[in-house]
Design a protein around this motif. Structure first.
Motif, mmCIF file in Angstrom:
data_model
loop_
_atom_site.group_PDB
_atom_site.id
_atom_site.type_symbol
_atom_site.label_atom_id
_atom_site.label_comp_id
_atom_site.label_asym_id
_atom_site.label_seq_id
_atom_site.Cartn_x
_atom_site.Cartn_y
_atom_site.Cartn_z
ATOM 1 N N LEU A 255 0.840 -1.187 0.000
ATOM 2 C CA LEU A 255 0.000 0.000 0.000
ATOM 3 C C LEU A 255 0.877 1.239 0.000
ATOM 4 C CD1 LEU A 255 -2.690 -0.895 2.704
ATOM 5 C CD2 LEU A 255 -3.073 -0.674 0.243
ATOM 6 N N SER A 256 0.384 2.299 -0.603
ATOM 7 C CA SER A 256 1.117 3.566 -0.552
ATOM 8 C C SER A 256 0.541 4.434 0.553
ATOM 9 C CB SER A 256 0.985 4.306 -1.885
ATOM 10 O OG SER A 256 -0.380 4.608 -2.139
ATOM 11 N N ASN B 60 -1.096 -1.780 -4.632
ATOM 12 C CA ASN B 60 -2.533 -1.910 -4.847
ATOM 13 C C ASN B 60 -3.265 -0.634 -4.419
ATOM 14 O OD1 ASN B 60 -4.895 -3.188 -5.639
ATOM 15 N ND2 ASN B 60 -5.164 -4.261 -3.702
ATOM 16 N N LYS B 61 -4.525 -0.538 -4.800
ATOM 17 C CA LYS B 61 -5.397 0.610 -4.490
ATOM 18 C C LYS B 61 -4.851 1.891 -5.093
ATOM 19 C CE LYS B 61 -7.080 -1.637 -0.274
ATOM 20 N NZ LYS B 61 -7.410 -1.516 1.159
ATOM 21 N N ALA C 65 0.703 6.356 -5.065
ATOM 22 C CA ALA C 65 1.137 5.052 -5.573
ATOM 23 C C ALA C 65 2.359 5.202 -6.469
ATOM 24 C CB ALA C 65 -0.005 4.384 -6.335
ATOM 25 N N LYS C 66 2.379 6.242 -7.272
ATOM 26 C CA LYS C 66 3.523 6.489 -8.164
ATOM 27 C C LYS C 66 4.784 6.768 -7.350
ATOM 28 C CE LYS C 66 0.797 8.266 -12.058
ATOM 29 N NZ LYS C 66 0.468 9.458 -12.873
ATOM 30 N N LEU C 67 4.626 7.549 -6.266
ATOM 31 C CA LEU C 67 5.773 7.835 -5.392
ATOM 32 C C LEU C 67 6.254 6.556 -4.698
ATOM 33 C CD1 LEU C 67 4.601 11.194 -3.720
ATOM 34 C CD2 LEU C 67 6.464 10.907 -5.366
ATOM 35 N N ALA C 68 5.301 5.729 -4.283
ATOM 36 C CA ALA C 68 5.657 4.470 -3.628
ATOM 37 C C ALA C 68 6.422 3.557 -4.580
ATOM 38 C CB ALA C 68 4.392 3.772 -3.128
#
Length: 347
Positions: free
Chosen positions: A194-195, A218-219, A228-231
């Protein structure tokens, strides 16, 4: 005409009688080969049984299934509770069945250390996939088994493959240092993350990341997409800290949304590239052979443990030594040695 006169009560009684009927190993195996889900479920129940009388029959069914040629992909999926494993598996599973694949899901639910019970609610969480004729979902309790899988997950994989399921998805109960057992029974190991949950830096410290063949954030939808992109960037950097894998594969980091079904097909395409890569360099078959050896060694350990615990001498001596440990008359370490020495003298 006689069947038309049967009442609902008669039908229910007949179904109950069939359920209670003891089926031979040959009948169960043939049912599995025919793709009969009820027979497959019965066979898995049989091999999960702890009754000594069921052991030989279960072993015969497994041997028959092992002799059947298969061409499957085993995919292990793990992640922290709340990461969306069940939603992801349902999204991936429906995508695969739409492509003409037959998908088996072996989901493992945690067993309570107090009540010894499990909820086994994966069929409810994967409602759409559960209704799919090309999918089979089998929830099993983890029991006393560590590593996030059930004690008979390996055997269940063999039965599902013999039933014609070419994609086996193994879902673990969670993620942690002990959640590596699934890695020893699958071809591809996917770690869901998860981010924005403080998981990026924590993930760097976990040995589980070194096992992963890919990480999926995910998510990744709505306002969480940018996070999410940073993660993805953070996890990609973290993966560079680990040594190269023996098979020459570079782990990937991808994003997806199980809810919106985005990124799911791309993840499956990556899994297929991984399998093709490993088949070409011979690592796929070598890995399967190594897993079978580990399966043997772990089973030997399990049977030795069961053997000792079933002996009356063991139970009596154990009770005596536990009392001495409670009274601080002997150390647990030395008590264990005394117990094993006494039992081995009788062998």
């Amino acid at each position: 005409m006689a069947d038309d006169n049967k009442t609902p009560v008669d039908t229910i009684s007949r179904i109950k009688a069939l359920r209670k009927q003891e089926l031979s190993a040959d009948v169960l195996a043939q049912g599995i080969f025919n793709g009969n889900k009820a027979m497959l479920a019965k066979a898995i129940t049989l091999l999960e049984s702890t009754r000594p009388a069921h052991f030989e029959k279960a072993n015969t069914v497994i041997e028959k299934c092992l002799a059947r040629p298969t061409n499957s992909i085993r995919l292990g999926i793990t992640g922290v509770p709340g990461v969306g494993k069940s939603s992801f598996i349902e999204s991936l599973g429906t995508t695969l069945t739409e492509q003409g694949n037959k998908v088996a899901v072996l989901a493992v639910d945690p067993t309570s250390s107090l009540s010894k019970g499990s909820i086994l609610g994966d069929k409810t969480r994967m409602e759409t996939l559960a209704k799919d004729s090309n999918a089979f979902i089998r929830p099993s309790p983890s029991g006393t088994s560590l590593g996030g899988v059930a004690q008979k997950t390996r055997e269940s994989i063999i039965l599902c493959e013999a039933a014609g399921y070419n994609v086996i998805l193994v879902e673990t109960v969670g993620v942690g240092q002990s959640e590596i057992a699934v890695h020893s029974m699958v071809d591809f190991f996917l770690l869901l993350k998860l981010s924005g949950a403080g998981d990026e830096l924590q993930g760097i410290k976990r040995g589980i990341m070194e096992m992963a063949d890919a990480i999926a954030i995910n998510k990744a939808d709505g306002s969480n997409l940018e996070h999410a992109k940073l993660a993805m960037t953070e996890f990609s950097r973290a993966l560079h800290l680990y040594p190269p894998k023996a098979n020459g594969w570079t782990p990937k980091v991808m994003k997806c949304s199980a809810m919106e079904k985005t990124g799911i097909e791309e993840i499956w395409e990556m899994v297929q590239r991984f399998v093709e890569h490993n088949r070409k360099n011979g690592f796929f078959e070598k890995n399967r052979q190594l897993q079978n050896k580990n399966w043997f060694l772990q089973t030997v350990d399990e049977y030795i443990k069961q053997f000792f615990h079933q002996k009356e001498t063991f139970k009596k001596e154990q009770a005596k030594l536990l009392t001495e440990i409670e009274e601080h008359k002997i150390s647990p370490f030395y008590a264990a040695k005394i117990l094993l020495d006494k039992i081995t003298e009788e062998l």
